[in-house]
Design an enzyme around this catalytic site. Structure first.
Site, PDB file in Angstrom:
ATOM      1  N   GLY A 100       1.753   3.283  -2.422  1.00 22.49           N
ATOM      2  CA  GLY A 100       1.442   4.304  -3.551  1.00 22.49           C
ATOM      3  C   GLY A 100       0.528   5.318  -3.055  1.00 22.49           C
ATOM      4  O   GLY A 100       0.509   6.555  -3.654  1.00 22.49           O
ATOM      5  N   GLY A 127       0.968  -1.349  -0.104  1.00 23.64           N
ATOM      6  CA  GLY A 127       0.057  -0.240   0.145  1.00 23.64           C
ATOM      7  C   GLY A 127       0.866   1.196  -0.013  1.00 23.64           C
ATOM      8  O   GLY A 127       0.651   2.452   0.519  1.00 23.64           O
ATOM      9  N   TYR A 136      -8.487   0.256  17.687  1.00 26.77           N
ATOM     10  CA  TYR A 136      -9.683  -0.680  17.946  1.00 26.77           C
ATOM     11  C   TYR A 136      -9.189  -1.819  17.566  1.00 26.77           C
ATOM     12  O   TYR A 136     -10.163  -3.057  17.644  1.00 26.77           O
ATOM     13  CB  TYR A 136     -10.696  -0.277  17.018  1.00 26.77           C
ATOM     14  N   LEU A 159      -0.631   7.200   3.929  1.00 31.23           N
ATOM     15  CA  LEU A 159       0.368   6.863   5.044  1.00 31.23           C
ATOM     16  C   LEU A 159       1.545   6.039   4.448  1.00 31.23           C
ATOM     17  O   LEU A 159       2.743   6.255   4.885  1.00 31.23           O
ATOM     18  CB  LEU A 159       0.004   6.188   6.105  1.00 31.23           C
ATOM     19  N   ARG A 203      -2.452  -2.787  -5.824  1.00 30.90           N
ATOM     20  CA  ARG A 203      -3.155  -3.446  -7.070  1.00 30.90           C
ATOM     21  C   ARG A 203      -2.829  -2.366  -8.185  1.00 30.90           C
ATOM     22  O   ARG A 203      -3.007  -2.998  -9.277  1.00 30.90           O
ATOM     23  CB  ARG A 203      -4.468  -3.507  -6.550  1.00 30.90           C
TER      24      ARG A 203
END
Ligand code: HXC
Ligand code: NAP
Length: 300
Positions: A32, A30, A163, A35, A55
């Site tokens: 790209g 992730g 959480y 964060l 993806r």
């Protein structure tokens, strides 16, 4: 040695010495957007080579060229859906071919949206579990096996949420998956320590990103539920603050930290948890009266 004389430090600035990650090869899932992109930028500034994966290859390539230009670092963009074991294996091979090794895995990719749980199809529930829990499992197992087989040390950093331990209504698949990731972090911190592999996690509070805000606070929800009001420090997080913490946790400076989850949320989850935290609403001038009332009871 850095010279901090006369320099006022700010949390919006990088914290570690310039070469803190020099020569390290880091895989950021992730990477790209949001964060993941912010952490990648700082890793590059600190001398790491970074493989970013998700993806959407076009998005990754745009991020890679933007960050290479900005930092002078080296980025490899590889399309990989972390839900799919074969794609993860191909991504790992691509990283090894490009950079010769992998030192760090940052499991940051996630999927999430708000919904009453009874409105979810069973496959919608699965789509979140698959990205967050199965995706983290796939990347950890694939790269972990490489480290163990080649007798190389490694570091894994998992991005969870607060959480993960409290649970949360309306994001139940995400809460279940993040709880699983936290359990994996603590379990493997012990089991794989003998191979020189460390595991830690970060639990961020609200750090505005397009990906999260569009799915968790659509329409005017961001104004209706101002996240700042939930945070005792009355502000949201700055991406650099998270990047500073992540860089420390993947660097050798944190070599003795293993199995820890570090919360960075301005005190948000504790504000929701403390039994009497609602007394924050009492005006200061009322405390004299309240004290008198309490003491009067005690003396009878
Ligand atoms: C009910 C929904 C829905 C919604 C999707 N679905 N959105 N159901 N309410 N709002 C259902 C779809 O109808 C489908 O059901 C199933 O979920 C899968 O959706 P797809 O769009 O087909 O899946 P996919 O293209 O794989 O996209 C995955 C996604 C999407 C998770 C739904 O949002 C995504 O790509 N997210 C990636 C980025 C992201 O979520 N970032 C935020 C992370 S924030 P059927 O029945 O057809 O299977 C975060 C931090 C939280 O995690 C803490 C903040 C403080
Ligand atoms: P984001 O920009 O939406 O990041 C999520 C990333 O995951 C995207 O780059 C997305 O890229 C990638 N991804 C999604 N599904 C994938 C899949 N199947 N395979 C590979 N990559 C996939 O949101 P963010 O706010 O930066 O979130 C980053 C992390 O921080 C997440 O773990 C999130 O849970 C956590 N977090 C965020 C906050 C916050 O306030 N922002 C708070 C607590 C925790 P593609 O769509 O291109 O695949």
């Amino acid at each position: 040695m850095l010279n901090f004389k006369n320099k006022k430090m700010k949390y919006t600035e990088g914290m570690l010495r310039e070469d803190a990650l020099k020569g390290k090869v880091i895989v950021v899932t992730g990477g790209g957007s949001g964060l993941g992109k912010a952490m990648t930028r700082y890793f590059l500034q600190l001398g790491a080579k970074v493989v970013i994966t998700s993806r959407n290859l076009e998005k990754l390539q745009n991020t890679a060229s933007e960050l290479e230009k900005e930092t002078g670092g080296e980025v490899l963009a590889v399309a990989c859906d972390v839900r799919n074991w074969d794609e993860v294996e191909v991504m790992k091979q691509a990283a090894l071919e490009a950079f010769g090794t992998i030192d760090v895995l940052l499991n940051n990719a996630a999927g999430n949206f708000i919904a009453p749980t009874e409105r979810l199809t069973h496959t919608a529930f699965d789509s979140i579990l698959d990205i967050v829990l199965k995706g983290t499992k796939n990347c950890t197992l694939s790269i972990g096996k490489y480290w163990i087989e080649h007798k190389k040390p490694g570091t894994v950093l998992n991005i969870v949420t607060t959480y993960s331990w409290t649970g949360s209504a309306y994001v139940v698949p995400s809460a279940c998956a993040k709880a699983g990731v936290l359990a994996m972090t603590r379990s493997l911190a012990v089991e794989w320590a003998k191979y020189g592999i460390r595991f830690n996690a970060i639990a961020p509070g609200p750090f505005p990103t397009k990906g999260a805000w569009e799915r968790l606070l659509p329409g005017d929800l961001a104004e209706q539920f101002d996240m700042k009001k939930k945070v005792p420090l009355r502000r949201v997080g700055e991406h650099q603050e998270l990047a500073n913490l992540a860089a420390y946790l993947v660097s050798d400076y944190s070599a003795y930290m293993n199995g820890e989850v570090v919360t960075i949320d301005g005190g948000e989850w504790l504000q929701g948890a403390g039994e009497f935290n609602m007394l924050e609403a009492i005006p200061q001038e009322m405390w004299d009266t309240l004290e008198k009332m309490i003491k009067a009871k005690k003396s009878k």
